[in-house]
Scaffold this active site. Structure first.
Site, PDB file in Angstrom:
ATOM      1  N   ASN A   1     -10.339  -2.289  -7.041  1.00 12.54           N
ATOM      2  CA  ASN A   1      -9.368  -1.657  -7.842  1.00 12.54           C
ATOM      3  C   ASN A   1      -9.449  -1.287  -8.630  1.00 12.54           C
ATOM      4  OD1 ASN A   1      -5.758  -2.723  -6.243  1.00 12.54           O
ATOM      5  ND2 ASN A   1      -7.238  -0.556  -5.916  1.00 12.54           N
TER       6      ASN A   1
ATOM      7  N   ASP B   1       0.753  -1.024   0.313  1.00  9.68           N
ATOM      8  CA  ASP B   1       0.088  -0.062  -0.393  1.00  9.68           C
ATOM      9  C   ASP B   1       1.036   1.217  -0.008  1.00  9.68           C
ATOM     10  OD1 ASP B   1      -2.652   1.292   0.135  1.00  9.68           O
ATOM     11  OD2 ASP B   1      -2.314   0.913   2.010  1.00  9.68           O
TER      12      ASP B   1
HETATM   13  C1  FPP Z   1      -1.733   0.425  -3.159  1.00  7.18           C
HETATM   14  O1  FPP Z   1      -0.817   1.736  -3.870  1.00  7.18           O
HETATM   15  C2  FPP Z   1      -1.145  -0.492  -4.737  1.00  7.18           C
HETATM   16  C3  FPP Z   1      -1.573  -1.079  -5.828  1.00  7.18           C
HETATM   17  C4  FPP Z   1      -3.271  -0.815  -5.380  1.00  7.18           C
HETATM   18  C5  FPP Z   1      -1.014  -1.846  -6.399  1.00  7.18           C
HETATM   19  C6  FPP Z   1      -0.219  -2.939  -5.937  1.00  7.18           C
HETATM   20  C7  FPP Z   1       0.842  -2.902  -7.568  1.00  7.18           C
HETATM   21  C8  FPP Z   1       2.123  -2.851  -7.554  1.00  7.18           C
HETATM   22  C9  FPP Z   1       3.113  -2.684  -6.163  1.00  7.18           C
HETATM   23  C10 FPP Z   1       2.740  -3.183  -9.123  1.00  7.18           C
HETATM   24  C11 FPP Z   1       2.528  -3.871  -9.592  1.00  7.18           C
HETATM   25  C12 FPP Z   1       2.470  -5.108  -9.103  1.00  7.18           C
HETATM   26  C13 FPP Z   1       3.277  -6.407  -9.720  1.00  7.18           C
HETATM   27  C14 FPP Z   1       3.310  -7.376  -8.701  1.00  7.18           C
HETATM   28  C15 FPP Z   1       4.496  -5.681 -10.884  1.00  7.18           C
HETATM   29  P1  FPP Z   1      -2.319   2.994  -3.829  1.00  7.18           P
HETATM   30  O2  FPP Z   1      -2.316   3.463  -5.311  1.00  7.18           O
HETATM   31  O3  FPP Z   1      -3.637   2.319  -2.731  1.00  7.18           O
HETATM   32  O4  FPP Z   1      -1.440   3.620  -2.930  1.00  7.18           O
HETATM   33  P2  FPP Z   1      -2.327   4.888  -1.945  1.00  7.18           P
HETATM   34  O5  FPP Z   1      -3.483   4.179  -0.957  1.00  7.18           O
HETATM   35  O6  FPP Z   1      -1.262   5.685  -1.466  1.00  7.18           O
HETATM   36  O7  FPP Z   1      -3.194   5.316  -3.077  1.00  7.18           O
END
Ligand code: FPP
Length: 245
Positions: free
Chosen positions: A73, A25
């Site tokens: 998402n 996250d």
């Molecule tokens: C949460 O951060 C993360 C995600 C929704 C996606 C996770 C994806 C990756 C780490 C990259 C791709 C994955 C792989 C396996 C290559 P957020 O966007 O919810 O952050 P925020 O809460 O600060 O908005």
């Protein structure tokens, strides 16, 4: 406290968790802090994924499950969803060779039919290519939601009951577990979440029943190998009791 009540005796050598699950996250906030678009946060997050797989391999962790895309998402802006899918496709294409070298098998859990055709193709190809690897399993949770998973399991058990293959007495925790996406994967021993949020966000709700939880304040793109080692050290310090005394 009598030692005989403790499932893992106090004097047993500390063990490495067999299965680590991670809620990655804070990519968006990491990018915002730097005045960058959110996709740059996800791109930097993919780098942390690489570090983490390496750290787990070094430690001898058998399973690593990453919450890469939740069923919720899909409601993000279309450009962010497509940036995440492209990142995933690139990761699958570039890392398949690395996974072969490292003897890492890839698996995916979730409502995979919802993924774009190209993403699914890359995923299928990496899964098939790495199917014979045995040192470690990397599980990507994609279009994953735990309530959906449990609902699907219930639906499938009802189907079996209607067909006369299941009676109410057959329904046990083991039977439910065998109908989940994770049927052939042991439950996580350790759940890690970054960005300081104290939530499980519809992730492996059934499977984390006895997992130790370790929360990091830092955002996922700042998560490095040393943090993974720290989480494992914390896990070793915890006294795991499985609800007993
Ligand atoms: C949460 O951060 C993360 C995600 C929704 C996606 C996770 C994806 C990756 C780490 C990259 C791709 C994955 C792989 C396996 C290559 P957020 O966007 O919810 O952050 P925020 O809460 O600060 O908005």
């Amino acid at each position: 406290m009598a030692a005989r009540h403790v499932r893992r005796p106090m004097n047993e050598p500390p063990t490495v968790p067999a299965h680590i699950a991670i809620i990655m996250d804070g990519n968006g906030r990491w990018a915002k802090e730097r005045g960058l678009p959110r996709r740059e946060g996800h791109r930097a997050g993919a780098e942390s994924v690489r570090e983490c797989v390496e750290a787990c391999k070094q430690l001898g962790v058998r399973y690593l499950t990453l919450y890469a895309f939740s069923s919720e998402n899909w409601s993000r802006p279309a450009n962010e969803v497509s940036a995440l899918m492209s990142l995933l496709e690139r990761f699958l294409e570039q890392k398949a060779e690395e996974m072969m070298k490292q003897d890492v098998r890839l698996k995916a859990i979730g409502h995979l039919e919802r993924l774009p055709e190209k993403t699914r193709r890359r995923l299928r190809s990496a899964i098939e290519r790495t199917a014979g690897n045995t040192s470690m399993t990397l599980v990507l949770a994609l279009s994953y939601g735990s309530r959906e998973e449990i609902t699907e399991a219930a639906r499938s058990m009802v189907h079996e009951a209607v067909e006369g293959r299941l009676t109410p007495g057959d329904v046990t925790p083991d039977l439910v577990a065998s109908h989940l996406y994770t049927a052939d994967i042991p439950d996580p021993d350790l759940l890690v979440r970054t960005s300081g949020e104290m939530r499980v966000s519809n992730f492996l709700l059934w499977q984390i029943s006895y997992a130790e939880i370790v929360i990091f304040k830092k955002f996922w793109p700042d998560f490095a190998q040393a943090d993974l080692f720290e989480a494992v050290d914390e896990y070793r310090r915890r006294h795991r009791r499985f609800g007993g005394l």
